[in-house]
Scaffold this motif. Structure first.
Motif, PDB file in Angstrom:
ATOM      1  N   ARG A  31       0.877  -1.334   0.130  1.00 23.36           N
ATOM      2  CA  ARG A  31       0.110   0.052   0.092  1.00 23.36           C
ATOM      3  C   ARG A  31       0.701   1.092  -0.093  1.00 23.36           C
ATOM      4  NH1 ARG A  31      -4.723  -1.637   0.077  1.00 23.36           N
ATOM      5  NH2 ARG A  31      -5.129  -3.611   1.069  1.00 23.36           N
ATOM      6  N   ASP A  32       0.550   2.307  -0.893  1.00 25.39           N
ATOM      7  CA  ASP A  32       1.350   3.503  -1.003  1.00 25.39           C
ATOM      8  C   ASP A  32       0.990   4.293   0.601  1.00 25.39           C
ATOM      9  OD1 ASP A  32       2.305   5.751  -3.376  1.00 25.39           O
ATOM     10  OD2 ASP A  32       1.578   6.462  -1.513  1.00 25.39           O
ATOM     11  N   ILE A  33       2.075   4.838   1.187  1.00 27.28           N
ATOM     12  CA  ILE A  33       2.105   5.434   2.209  1.00 27.28           C
ATOM     13  C   ILE A  33       1.147   6.763   2.120  1.00 27.28           C
ATOM     14  CG2 ILE A  33       4.092   6.914   1.935  1.00 27.28           C
ATOM     15  CD1 ILE A  33       5.025   5.943   4.894  1.00 27.28           C
ATOM     16  N   ALA A  92       7.397  13.992 -15.018  1.00 27.63           N
ATOM     17  CA  ALA A  92       6.138  13.061 -15.109  1.00 27.63           C
ATOM     18  C   ALA A  92       5.806  12.794 -13.690  1.00 27.63           C
ATOM     19  CB  ALA A  92       6.507  11.986 -15.960  1.00 27.63           C
ATOM     20  N   GLY A  93       6.601  13.172 -12.799  1.00 24.80           N
ATOM     21  CA  GLY A  93       5.950  13.110 -11.157  1.00 24.80           C
ATOM     22  C   GLY A  93       6.736  11.912 -10.477  1.00 24.80           C
ATOM     23  N   GLN A  94       7.835  11.281 -11.277  1.00 20.99           N
ATOM     24  CA  GLN A  94       8.628  10.043 -10.462  1.00 20.99           C
ATOM     25  C   GLN A  94       9.419  11.052  -9.235  1.00 20.99           C
ATOM     26  OE1 GLN A  94      11.280   7.713 -12.656  1.00 20.99           O
ATOM     27  NE2 GLN A  94      11.175   6.135 -11.165  1.00 20.99           N
ATOM     28  N   THR A  95       9.115  10.288  -8.058  1.00 21.69           N
ATOM     29  CA  THR A  95      10.044  10.689  -6.893  1.00 21.69           C
ATOM     30  C   THR A  95      10.736   9.706  -6.258  1.00 21.69           C
ATOM     31  OG1 THR A  95       8.253  10.127  -5.442  1.00 21.69           O
ATOM     32  CG2 THR A  95       8.247  12.542  -6.265  1.00 21.69           C
ATOM     33  N   VAL A  96      10.519   8.433  -6.554  1.00 20.59           N
ATOM     34  CA  VAL A  96      11.089   7.512  -6.043  1.00 20.59           C
ATOM     35  C   VAL A  96      11.900   6.522  -7.164  1.00 20.59           C
ATOM     36  CG1 VAL A  96      11.255   5.130  -4.841  1.00 20.59           C
ATOM     37  CG2 VAL A  96       9.705   7.211  -3.900  1.00 20.59           C
ATOM     38  N   CYS A 101       4.820   0.506 -10.252  1.00 19.46           N
ATOM     39  CA  CYS A 101       3.447   0.834 -10.848  1.00 19.46           C
ATOM     40  C   CYS A 101       2.459   1.274  -9.876  1.00 19.46           C
ATOM     41  CB  CYS A 101       3.083  -0.584 -11.741  1.00 19.46           C
ATOM     42  SG  CYS A 101       1.421  -0.330 -12.347  1.00 19.46           S
ATOM     43  N   HIS A 102       1.815   2.115 -10.126  1.00 16.53           N
ATOM     44  CA  HIS A 102       0.697   2.491  -9.170  1.00 16.53           C
ATOM     45  C   HIS A 102      -0.476   1.990  -9.672  1.00 16.53           C
ATOM     46  CE1 HIS A 102       2.783   6.351  -7.434  1.00 16.53           C
ATOM     47  NE2 HIS A 102       3.221   6.329  -8.643  1.00 16.53           N
ATOM     48  N   LEU A 103      -1.264   1.224  -8.517  1.00 15.39           N
ATOM     49  CA  LEU A 103      -2.871   0.606  -9.170  1.00 15.39           C
ATOM     50  C   LEU A 103      -3.529   1.611  -8.356  1.00 15.39           C
ATOM     51  CD1 LEU A 103      -3.696  -3.279  -8.986  1.00 15.39           C
ATOM     52  CD2 LEU A 103      -5.250  -1.254  -8.270  1.00 15.39           C
TER      53      LEU A 103
HETATM   54  P1  5GP Z   1       6.243   8.293  -7.699  1.00 14.74           P
HETATM   55  O1  5GP Z   1       5.750   9.797  -7.358  1.00 14.74           O
HETATM   56  O2  5GP Z   1       7.950   8.181  -7.891  1.00 14.74           O
HETATM   57  O3  5GP Z   1       5.592   7.930  -8.959  1.00 14.74           O
HETATM   58  O4  5GP Z   1       5.396   7.416  -6.715  1.00 14.74           O
HETATM   59  C1  5GP Z   1       6.172   7.168  -5.396  1.00 14.74           C
HETATM   60  C2  5GP Z   1       5.270   6.538  -4.444  1.00 14.74           C
HETATM   61  O5  5GP Z   1       5.815   5.953  -3.244  1.00 14.74           O
HETATM   62  C3  5GP Z   1       4.359   7.818  -3.784  1.00 14.74           C
HETATM   63  O6  5GP Z   1       2.961   7.769  -4.129  1.00 14.74           O
HETATM   64  C4  5GP Z   1       4.775   7.740  -2.530  1.00 14.74           C
HETATM   65  O7  5GP Z   1       3.504   8.237  -1.451  1.00 14.74           O
HETATM   66  C5  5GP Z   1       5.078   6.576  -2.161  1.00 14.74           C
HETATM   67  N1  5GP Z   1       6.045   6.246  -1.030  1.00 14.74           N
HETATM   68  C6  5GP Z   1       7.079   7.133  -0.898  1.00 14.74           C
HETATM   69  N2  5GP Z   1       8.033   6.472   0.403  1.00 14.74           N
HETATM   70  C7  5GP Z   1       7.152   5.373   0.748  1.00 14.74           C
HETATM   71  C8  5GP Z   1       7.349   4.581   1.661  1.00 14.74           C
HETATM   72  O8  5GP Z   1       8.412   4.632   2.555  1.00 14.74           O
HETATM   73  N3  5GP Z   1       6.340   3.606   1.771  1.00 14.74           N
HETATM   74  C9  5GP Z   1       5.394   3.298   1.138  1.00 14.74           C
HETATM   75  N4  5GP Z   1       4.608   2.392   1.389  1.00 14.74           N
HETATM   76  N5  5GP Z   1       5.061   4.219  -0.030  1.00 14.74           N
HETATM   77  C10 5GP Z   1       5.855   5.235  -0.070  1.00 14.74           C
END
Ligand code: 5GP
Ligand code: ZN
Length: 114
Positions: A31-33, A92-96, A101-103
């Motif tokens: 699950r996304d945090i 494009a919004g990538q932070t990690v 893949c977001h579902l």
């Molecule tokens: P991005 O922005 O790179 O496409 O998505 C990264 C996602 O990872 C974000 O939706 C963010 O909430 C989630 N995320 C970041 N750190 C953590 C974490 O420590 N645990 C979980 N479960 N999700 C995380």
């Protein structure tokens, strides 16, 4: 960022906790945090791949497996609509920077996305 400092590698290695909904030899789904919809899962390869930019003919089976797992989770969770998103690079919004893949499901989704 290398795999030593990657937050999703740490989740794979159980060095930081997450709410895991599926695990197999190659993939993890959790699950996304910070959920952006009632259902917001992240499906990742256990292997550190930076983004879709690093997908090629020799590792593209992993992209198929990610989509197949999304489909199977959609059936398991009885989702009749959902959105799959791969953000690639900052604008494009990538932070990690570990492929994910977001579902997203459980609310009306807008198109085009913001
Ligand atoms: P991005 O922005 O790179 O496409 O998505 C990264 C996602 O990872 C974000 O939706 C963010 O909430 C989630 N995320 C970041 N750190 C953590 C974490 O420590 N645990 C979980 N479960 N999700 C995380
Ligand atoms: Zn990683």
């Amino acid at each position: 960022m290398n795999s030593d400092s990657c937050i999703f590698c740490k989740i794979v290695n159980k060095e930081i906790p997450s709410e895991i909904v599926h695990e197999d030899d190659e993939l993890l789904a959790f699950r996304d945090i910070s959920p952006q919809a009632p259902v917001h899962l992240l499906i990742i390869p256990k292997q550190h791949i930076k983004s879709t930019e690093e997908i090629n003919d020799s590792n593209c089976h992993i992209a198929g497996k990610i989509i197949s797992l999304a489909s199977s989770l959609g059936r398991k969770l009885k989702l009749n609509s959902y959105r799959l998103v791969f953000n690639t690079n900052e604008s494009a919004g990538q932070t990690v920077f570990h492929l994910h893949c977001h579902l997203l499901a459980g609310r009306q989704m807008n198109w085009p996305p913001g």
